[in-house]
Write a protein that holds these residues in place. Structure first.
Motif, PDB file in Angstrom:
ATOM      1  N   ILE A   1       0.829  -1.206   0.000  1.00 18.48           N
ATOM      2  CA  ILE A   1       0.000   0.000   0.000  1.00 18.48           C
ATOM      3  C   ILE A   1       0.863   1.256   0.000  1.00 18.48           C
ATOM      4  O   ILE A   1       0.588   2.215  -0.725  1.00 18.48           O
ATOM      5  CB  ILE A   1      -0.976  -0.014   1.203  1.00 18.48           C
ATOM      6  CG1 ILE A   1      -2.032  -1.098   0.994  1.00 18.48           C
ATOM      7  CG2 ILE A   1      -1.623   1.353   1.403  1.00 18.48           C
ATOM      8  CD1 ILE A   1      -2.864  -1.409   2.228  1.00 18.48           C
ATOM      9  N   ILE A   2       1.932   1.267   0.785  1.00 18.60           N
ATOM     10  CA  ILE A   2       2.826   2.427   0.826  1.00 18.60           C
ATOM     11  C   ILE A   2       3.479   2.658  -0.534  1.00 18.60           C
ATOM     12  O   ILE A   2       3.590   3.803  -0.987  1.00 18.60           O
ATOM     13  CB  ILE A   2       3.892   2.265   1.939  1.00 18.60           C
ATOM     14  CG1 ILE A   2       3.240   2.451   3.296  1.00 18.60           C
ATOM     15  CG2 ILE A   2       5.043   3.246   1.750  1.00 18.60           C
ATOM     16  CD1 ILE A   2       4.126   2.079   4.471  1.00 18.60           C
ATOM     17  N   LEU A   3       3.893   1.598  -1.194  1.00 23.13           N
ATOM     18  CA  LEU A   3       4.488   1.746  -2.526  1.00 23.13           C
ATOM     19  C   LEU A   3       3.480   2.312  -3.524  1.00 23.13           C
ATOM     20  O   LEU A   3       3.822   3.188  -4.333  1.00 23.13           O
ATOM     21  CB  LEU A   3       5.040   0.405  -3.016  1.00 23.13           C
ATOM     22  CG  LEU A   3       6.275  -0.110  -2.290  1.00 23.13           C
ATOM     23  CD1 LEU A   3       6.641  -1.511  -2.766  1.00 23.13           C
ATOM     24  CD2 LEU A   3       7.449   0.845  -2.466  1.00 23.13           C
ATOM     25  N   ILE A   4       2.249   1.840  -3.460  1.00 20.46           N
ATOM     26  CA  ILE A   4       1.213   2.363  -4.361  1.00 20.46           C
ATOM     27  C   ILE A   4       0.908   3.824  -4.043  1.00 20.46           C
ATOM     28  O   ILE A   4       0.846   4.667  -4.945  1.00 20.46           O
ATOM     29  CB  ILE A   4      -0.065   1.496  -4.268  1.00 20.46           C
ATOM     30  CG1 ILE A   4       0.201   0.113  -4.860  1.00 20.46           C
ATOM     31  CG2 ILE A   4      -1.243   2.175  -4.972  1.00 20.46           C
ATOM     32  CD1 ILE A   4      -0.889  -0.903  -4.580  1.00 20.46           C
TER      33      ILE A   4
ATOM     34  N   PHE B   1       1.578   7.458  -6.387  1.00 21.92           N
ATOM     35  CA  PHE B   1       0.514   8.351  -6.835  1.00 21.92           C
ATOM     36  C   PHE B   1       0.244   9.521  -5.904  1.00 21.92           C
ATOM     37  O   PHE B   1      -0.631  10.338  -6.180  1.00 21.92           O
ATOM     38  CB  PHE B   1      -0.786   7.555  -7.020  1.00 21.92           C
ATOM     39  CG  PHE B   1      -0.673   6.488  -8.064  1.00 21.92           C
ATOM     40  CD1 PHE B   1      -0.669   6.804  -9.416  1.00 21.92           C
ATOM     41  CD2 PHE B   1      -0.543   5.161  -7.686  1.00 21.92           C
ATOM     42  CE1 PHE B   1      -0.558   5.823 -10.372  1.00 21.92           C
ATOM     43  CE2 PHE B   1      -0.429   4.161  -8.642  1.00 21.92           C
ATOM     44  CZ  PHE B   1      -0.435   4.488  -9.988  1.00 21.92           C
ATOM     45  N   PHE B   2       0.971   9.639  -4.807  1.00 24.48           N
ATOM     46  CA  PHE B   2       0.664  10.632  -3.785  1.00 24.48           C
ATOM     47  C   PHE B   2       0.674  12.066  -4.315  1.00 24.48           C
ATOM     48  O   PHE B   2      -0.242  12.844  -4.029  1.00 24.48           O
ATOM     49  CB  PHE B   2       1.630  10.521  -2.603  1.00 24.48           C
ATOM     50  CG  PHE B   2       1.337  11.511  -1.516  1.00 24.48           C
ATOM     51  CD1 PHE B   2       0.227  11.354  -0.710  1.00 24.48           C
ATOM     52  CD2 PHE B   2       2.155  12.617  -1.310  1.00 24.48           C
ATOM     53  CE1 PHE B   2      -0.067  12.264   0.295  1.00 24.48           C
ATOM     54  CE2 PHE B   2       1.866  13.539  -0.318  1.00 24.48           C
ATOM     55  CZ  PHE B   2       0.755  13.353   0.489  1.00 24.48           C
ATOM     56  N   LEU B   3       1.681  12.416  -5.053  1.00 23.43           N
ATOM     57  CA  LEU B   3       1.771  13.797  -5.518  1.00 23.43           C
ATOM     58  C   LEU B   3       0.582  14.186  -6.385  1.00 23.43           C
ATOM     59  O   LEU B   3       0.132  15.330  -6.349  1.00 23.43           O
ATOM     60  CB  LEU B   3       3.089  14.012  -6.257  1.00 23.43           C
ATOM     61  CG  LEU B   3       4.335  13.956  -5.372  1.00 23.43           C
ATOM     62  CD1 LEU B   3       5.600  14.113  -6.215  1.00 23.43           C
ATOM     63  CD2 LEU B   3       4.287  15.015  -4.293  1.00 23.43           C
ATOM     64  N   GLN B   4       0.054  13.216  -7.124  1.00 28.59           N
ATOM     65  CA  GLN B   4      -1.100  13.497  -7.977  1.00 28.59           C
ATOM     66  C   GLN B   4      -2.366  13.756  -7.163  1.00 28.59           C
ATOM     67  O   GLN B   4      -3.215  14.525  -7.579  1.00 28.59           O
ATOM     68  CB  GLN B   4      -1.374  12.315  -8.905  1.00 28.59           C
ATOM     69  CG  GLN B   4      -0.381  12.162 -10.032  1.00 28.59           C
ATOM     70  CD  GLN B   4      -0.718  10.915 -10.825  1.00 28.59           C
ATOM     71  OE1 GLN B   4      -0.475   9.821 -10.340  1.00 28.59           O
ATOM     72  NE2 GLN B   4      -1.268  11.083 -12.004  1.00 28.59           N
ATOM     73  N   PHE B   5      -2.490  13.081  -6.038  1.00 27.89           N
ATOM     74  CA  PHE B   5      -3.750  13.105  -5.305  1.00 27.89           C
ATOM     75  C   PHE B   5      -3.687  13.791  -3.939  1.00 27.89           C
ATOM     76  O   PHE B   5      -4.702  13.844  -3.256  1.00 27.89           O
ATOM     77  CB  PHE B   5      -4.253  11.667  -5.096  1.00 27.89           C
ATOM     78  CG  PHE B   5      -4.577  10.971  -6.377  1.00 27.89           C
ATOM     79  CD1 PHE B   5      -5.706  11.309  -7.095  1.00 27.89           C
ATOM     80  CD2 PHE B   5      -3.730   9.996  -6.870  1.00 27.89           C
ATOM     81  CE1 PHE B   5      -6.001  10.661  -8.286  1.00 27.89           C
ATOM     82  CE2 PHE B   5      -4.023   9.354  -8.058  1.00 27.89           C
ATOM     83  CZ  PHE B   5      -5.156   9.678  -8.769  1.00 27.89           C
ATOM     84  N   GLN B   6      -2.526  14.331  -3.557  1.00 28.28           N
ATOM     85  CA  GLN B   6      -2.407  14.853  -2.198  1.00 28.28           C
ATOM     86  C   GLN B   6      -3.372  15.986  -1.902  1.00 28.28           C
ATOM     87  O   GLN B   6      -3.797  16.156  -0.764  1.00 28.28           O
ATOM     88  CB  GLN B   6      -0.976  15.262  -1.892  1.00 28.28           C
ATOM     89  CG  GLN B   6      -0.509  16.523  -2.579  1.00 28.28           C
ATOM     90  CD  GLN B   6       0.939  16.822  -2.237  1.00 28.28           C
ATOM     91  OE1 GLN B   6       1.647  15.987  -1.718  1.00 28.28           O
ATOM     92  NE2 GLN B   6       1.371  18.023  -2.545  1.00 28.28           N
ATOM     93  N   ASN B   7      -3.745  16.771  -2.884  1.00 29.68           N
ATOM     94  CA  ASN B   7      -4.680  17.875  -2.656  1.00 29.68           C
ATOM     95  C   ASN B   7      -6.063  17.588  -3.233  1.00 29.68           C
ATOM     96  O   ASN B   7      -6.871  18.499  -3.368  1.00 29.68           O
ATOM     97  CB  ASN B   7      -4.119  19.170  -3.244  1.00 29.68           C
ATOM     98  CG  ASN B   7      -2.855  19.605  -2.516  1.00 29.68           C
ATOM     99  OD1 ASN B   7      -2.768  19.482  -1.291  1.00 29.68           O
ATOM    100  ND2 ASN B   7      -1.871  20.086  -3.250  1.00 29.68           N
ATOM    101  N   ASN B   8      -6.335  16.341  -3.554  1.00 29.64           N
ATOM    102  CA  ASN B   8      -7.610  15.952  -4.122  1.00 29.64           C
ATOM    103  C   ASN B   8      -8.695  16.007  -3.048  1.00 29.64           C
ATOM    104  O   ASN B   8      -8.541  15.461  -1.956  1.00 29.64           O
ATOM    105  CB  ASN B   8      -7.497  14.531  -4.693  1.00 29.64           C
ATOM    106  CG  ASN B   8      -8.762  14.081  -5.375  1.00 29.64           C
ATOM    107  OD1 ASN B   8      -9.805  13.988  -4.746  1.00 29.64           O
ATOM    108  ND2 ASN B   8      -8.656  13.808  -6.665  1.00 29.64           N
ATOM    109  N   VAL B   9      -9.799  16.665  -3.340  1.00 26.15           N
ATOM    110  CA  VAL B   9     -10.894  16.839  -2.394  1.00 26.15           C
ATOM    111  C   VAL B   9     -11.469  15.483  -1.979  1.00 26.15           C
ATOM    112  O   VAL B   9     -11.801  15.275  -0.809  1.00 26.15           O
ATOM    113  CB  VAL B   9     -12.001  17.732  -3.019  1.00 26.15           C
ATOM    114  CG1 VAL B   9     -13.205  17.832  -2.109  1.00 26.15           C
ATOM    115  CG2 VAL B   9     -11.454  19.103  -3.348  1.00 26.15           C
TER     116      VAL B   9
END
Length: 183
Positions: free
Chosen positions: A91-94, A98-106
């Motif tokens: 889960i951490i690897l996934i 993708f974290f940077l893409q979704f970190q500010n996603n509502v």
């Protein structure tokens, strides 16, 4: 061998579906290992949790490794540890990918705001379940309250509270189990 694999998949399931770390996993481990499979009794489980907190490492991994070793030796320790750890690593690897893409996603922020109270509830459930097994005495209740105050109010490190509790427990109760020690 079937029981060994069963234990592995139990820890993998717990590792996959538990958010909030080791304390949130305690009620699930207890339910699977103590209540459903009856591999370990309640008193030994409490001792394992206490031991797992006193040694370095993550509570859930220490607990699953010890339980695995207790049940199936070295192979059990290895599979218990891997079963608990593997889902988190994946889960951490996934998430990292993708974290940077979704970190500010509502949507993502809303999901995590909903998950946080559930994690607190899991931890609280673990405290209540473990507290039910504690013999009700003025000494034990005072010990719990004193430990909580030391950690939260006086900011004494939990490790120091655990060490002091172990020393105090030894001094107060060392003669109570003398018959068991001779076995």
């Amino acid at each position: 061998m079937n029981q060994l694999l069963r234990m592995f998949f139990i820890f993998m399931k717990i590792g996959t579906f538990t958010l909030g770390g080791g304390y949130a996993m305690i009620p699930l481990i207890q339910d699977e290992i103590v209540e459903k499979n009856k591999w370990i009794d309640e008193d030994e489980f409490i001792d394992i949790i206490a031991l797992a907190q006193t040694i370095p490492g993550a509570l859930a991994i220490n607990t699953s490794t010890y339980i695995g070793y207790r049940l199936f030796g070295f192979k059990g320790a290895l599979l218990g540890c891997i079963g608990t750890m593997l889902p988190s690593v994946v889960i951490i690897l996934i998430v990292a990918a993708f974290f940077l893409q979704f970190q500010n996603n509502v949507w993502v922020e809303a999901i995590f705001r909903g998950i946080r109270p559930a994690v607190v509830a899991l931890i609280l459930a673990a405290v209540i379940k473990l507290g039910k097994t504690l013999p009700k005495s003025i000494l034990n209740i005072g010990w719990v309250i004193g430990s909580v105050l030391c950690i939260t109010l006086f900011h004494i490190h939990p490790i120091l509270v655990i060490i002091f509790s172990g020393i105090l427990g030894y001094m107060l109760f060392k003669g109570e189990n003398s018959d068991e020690d001779n076995c």
